[in-house]
Design a protein around this motif. Structure first.
Motif, short mmCIF file in Angstrom:
data_model
loop_
_atom_site.label_atom_id
_atom_site.label_comp_id
_atom_site.label_asym_id
_atom_site.label_seq_id
_atom_site.Cartn_x
_atom_site.Cartn_y
_atom_site.Cartn_z
N ILE A 16 0.62 -1.02 -0.20
CA ILE A 16 -0.03 0.08 0.00
C ILE A 16 0.78 1.37 -0.09
O ILE A 16 0.56 2.33 -0.50
N ALA A 61 1.78 1.63 -3.55
CA ALA A 61 0.48 2.19 -4.14
C ALA A 61 0.28 3.63 -3.92
O ALA A 61 -0.10 4.57 -4.95
N ILE A 106 -5.52 7.38 -0.54
CA ILE A 106 -5.78 6.12 -0.31
C ILE A 106 -6.46 5.76 1.12
O ILE A 106 -7.52 5.25 1.15
N GLN A 109 -10.14 4.71 1.57
CA GLN A 109 -10.60 3.77 2.83
C GLN A 109 -11.77 4.10 3.67
O GLN A 109 -12.82 3.37 3.92
N GLN A 122 -9.06 -4.01 -3.10
CA GLN A 122 -8.08 -4.44 -3.72
C GLN A 122 -8.25 -4.06 -5.39
O GLN A 122 -7.54 -3.50 -6.07
N TYR A 135 -8.46 -0.27 -5.69
CA TYR A 135 -7.10 0.24 -5.56
C TYR A 135 -6.36 0.27 -7.10
O TYR A 135 -5.90 1.00 -7.62
#
Length: 335
Positions: A263, A266, A292, A296, A310, A313
């Motif tokens: 993450i 990412a 991110i 979430q 996932q 993302y």
């Protein structure tokens, strides 16, 4: 001939107007703006859907991801595909060293911060030396270090270690005043980055090495030293994240070793940091991590099943990469 010369001199020269910088050019020059704009939109949505969206608690929850993303920046900027996969277990190692070694030895106060940052820098230096001296691919070296550091985490604490009554609990609230603890935690790596890159020539050297290491080497830049220092700098930043983790949970456990590995990468990619190296900075990492984290929170408020996260993302990252590729062409087309 004179008549022609006179006519030529009398004819006014046409100057090509300077290309106007549009939105695409703005995003191309400031690669973090996409994630920053996305974060702003997600923040508005979260504020509308989550009435109890407190600044202090949200910054505290964002801090570990933000620090993991920032710790990934120096090695990526150094070029050669320098994605450091060992950042997440290194954060956990920092927390475990505090819980199992420093605090029992009476070093549980603020003096622990520089000690743990030095330990993180040492691990990063070993990683950098393996990459530079061994002439190995960074992805292979950092994956190996990922397993090594994860093993150290399990060796230090096979079961969770509880921490209570420490100054790090302030990271989940305030550090004795109106300033949120999460903001203080995020400010430590940023301050370290600014000191190293603004008060010395290292920032320019890092960008030159990441942009073209051959040209940098022929210009007299110590390419190997710059790269090793990049990994060391990332390790020092990761150590701060370890203190934040145990400050939030009041527990140090090896189970968090892999929590931020993918993450964090990412977040850096979403923030627009060029993964080929040579560009970007902390703003990219922070903007991507914020996007991110806020995503979430929004998906949690909408009760979206975890199984979809996932995929969401992945779609978001693909969109960010495509947007970055399109905006990168804008300045060239305007010339």
């Amino acid at each position: 001939m004179r008549v022609v010369d006179q006519q030529a001199s009398a004819t006014p020269k046409r100057t090509t107007p300077a290309p106007r910088r549009g939105v695409g050019s703005l995003f191309a020059h400031h690669t973090h703006l996409f994630a920053l704009t996305l974060s702003a939109g997600l923040l508005v949505a979260d504020l509308l859907l989550l009435p109890g969206f407190g600044v202090t608690s949200q910054l505290a929850a964002l801090a570990p991801l933000g620090i993991a993303a920032m710790a990934s920046v120096p090695s990526i900027m150094s070029g050669r595909g320098g994605i450091d996969l060992s950042i997440s277990p290194l954060m956990t190692l920092s927390g475990l060293l505090y819980a199992t070694q420093l605090q029992p030895a009476g070093l549980g106060g603020y003096v622990a911060l520089p000690l743990l940052m030095a330990a993180g820098a040492l691990v990063g230096t070993v990683t950098g030396l393996l990459v530079v001296v061994g002439r190995l691919q960074p992805i292979v070296v950092t994956l190996a270090m990922f397993f090594v550091v994860t093993g150290l985490d399990l060796k230090l604490s096979p079961s969770p270690t509880t921490i209570s009554g420490t100054w790090m609990a302030g990271f989940a609230g305030s550090m004795g005043g109106p300033v949120p603890g999460g903001l203080v935690a995020l400010a430590v790596p940023v301050a370290l980055w600014l000191v190293v890159t603004r008060l010395t020539t290292y920032g320019g050297l890092l960008r030159s090495v990441g942009g073209n290491d051959v040209t940098a080497f022929t210009s007299g830049v110590p390419v190997g030293t710059v790269r090793v220092l990049a990994y060391a700098l990332g390790g020092a930043m990761a150590a701060v994240g370890g203190l934040v983790l145990i400050g939030l949970a009041s527990t140090a456990e090896a189970g968090t070793s892999t929590a931020y590995t993918l993450i964090a990468i990412a977040a850096v990619a979403l923030g627009g940091l060029p993964l080929q190296g040579g560009g970007g900075g902390m703003a990219n990492a922070l903007a991507g991590a914020a996007a991110i984290y806020l995503l979430q929170s929004l998906l949690g408020a909408l009760q979206v099943p975890q199984t979809w996260l996932q995929m969401i993302y992945g779609v978001l990252l693909i969109g960010a990469v495509l947007f970055g590729a399109l905006t990168a062409r804008t300045p060239k087309e305007g010339r």
